[in-house]
Design an enzyme around this catalytic site. Sequence first.
Site, PDB file in Angstrom:
ATOM      1  N   HIS A   1     -15.440 -11.815  38.208  1.00  0.00           N
ATOM      2  CA  HIS A   1     -14.737 -13.109  38.138  1.00  0.00           C
ATOM      3  C   HIS A   1     -14.909 -13.957  39.401  1.00  0.00           C
ATOM      4  O   HIS A   1     -15.625 -14.937  39.378  1.00  0.00           O
ATOM      5  CB  HIS A   1     -13.249 -12.970  37.779  1.00  0.00           C
ATOM      6  CG  HIS A   1     -13.001 -12.263  36.494  1.00  0.00           C
ATOM      7  ND1 HIS A   1     -13.539 -12.705  35.310  1.00  0.00           N
ATOM      8  CD2 HIS A   1     -12.300 -11.131  36.207  1.00  0.00           C
ATOM      9  CE1 HIS A   1     -13.179 -11.876  34.340  1.00  0.00           C
ATOM     10  NE2 HIS A   1     -12.435 -10.917  34.859  1.00  0.00           N
TER      11      HIS A   1
ATOM     12  N   ASP B   1     -17.028  -9.019  28.869  1.00  0.00           N
ATOM     13  CA  ASP B   1     -15.646  -8.785  29.277  1.00  0.00           C
ATOM     14  C   ASP B   1     -14.732  -8.432  28.090  1.00  0.00           C
ATOM     15  O   ASP B   1     -14.790  -7.331  27.579  1.00  0.00           O
ATOM     16  CB  ASP B   1     -15.156 -10.017  30.059  1.00  0.00           C
ATOM     17  CG  ASP B   1     -13.853  -9.758  30.818  1.00  0.00           C
ATOM     18  OD1 ASP B   1     -13.307  -8.645  30.715  1.00  0.00           O
ATOM     19  OD2 ASP B   1     -13.381 -10.676  31.510  1.00  0.00           O
TER      20      ASP B   1
HETATM   21 ZN   LIG Z   1     -12.449  -7.134  33.204  1.00  0.00          ZN
END
Ligand SMILES: [Zn+2]
Length: 330
Positions: free
Chosen positions: A190, A241
């Site tokens: 991220h 993800d």
């Molecule tokens: Zn994750």
Amino acid sequence: MNAHSHTFQRAMRGSAAGGDFWAWRETMLAEADRQTPELVRVEYERTYREMLTAGYTAVGEFHYLGVAEAHAAAEAAAAAGISIVLLHVAYARGGLPRFRQSSVGEFVQQVDELRAAGIAVGVAPHSVRACPVDWLEEIGRYASSEGLPLHVHADEQPKEIEECLAEHGLRPIELLSKAGCLSPRTTVVHATHADGAELDLLAQSGAAICACPTTEADLGDGFLPTDRARRRAIPICIGSDSNVRIDPFEELRELEGIARRQTGRRGVFSTDELYAFGRDVGARALGLEEWPTIEVDIGHASLAGVDPVHVEAALIAGCSSEVVAATVAR
Ligand SMILES: [Zn+2]
């Protein structure tokens, strides 16, 4: 390369609307709690087949459901024919009891057991939320001495940064750096809200960022600081993800789309760079040296009328994973 997946979350697409990330997380925890080795074995194989069909030839499974489920995930990957790197998660506090180890020594023992079973592994301190500093230091040392990939979530949500500042007086990536967790074998997942100093630390250490744009959109995380990462030459890879979408072309298109919206320019990342994000950088993040190639159906309707010299760019700009015809083993 799919460098970041929580495959059990595939079941949640379309659900858990409303609220914020933290409300979604409650639904996610309930889904995690439902998992068994048998369910993982069946559901992961189906989702891994979807990934392979979409052009992902390897998956980094960021796994915190337990050791028996880790073995089941590896079996599911073998049955589906996708390469897996089991990113075994260290979880000291928070989450569900099944996520947690009683000590960092127990975590290392679990990793050793998975390695002894012949499973390709990496170590994954879940986040600075879930791991105290002494765990991060020990895991950083272990990854370094064993030459293993180290993956960690950081800077996905502002609240995580506020809590880290309150506990340590440092931002998450600063803490990871201090604890010895940043190196060229590190992937920070991220980095959505990373500030300039944190991005500098990533650049200096050679660590990569794993961007997961479709999930980050779905969860309302925010936008990766794409141009600031680019100017520092920080390697970027992609992950599906939460698996709300399984489409590497879409992840790459979103990444470039975010960069265009942020900068007001087009072609912030070149086509070659974007393919490298999807392929070479992801492979490096997972510690893979070779991988199969993907064959594309040039006759697919979504490529009709495209000049052959523009096909590579058009795949990212305007196609879905439906153009993937086959995975060809080397
Ligand atoms: Zn994750």
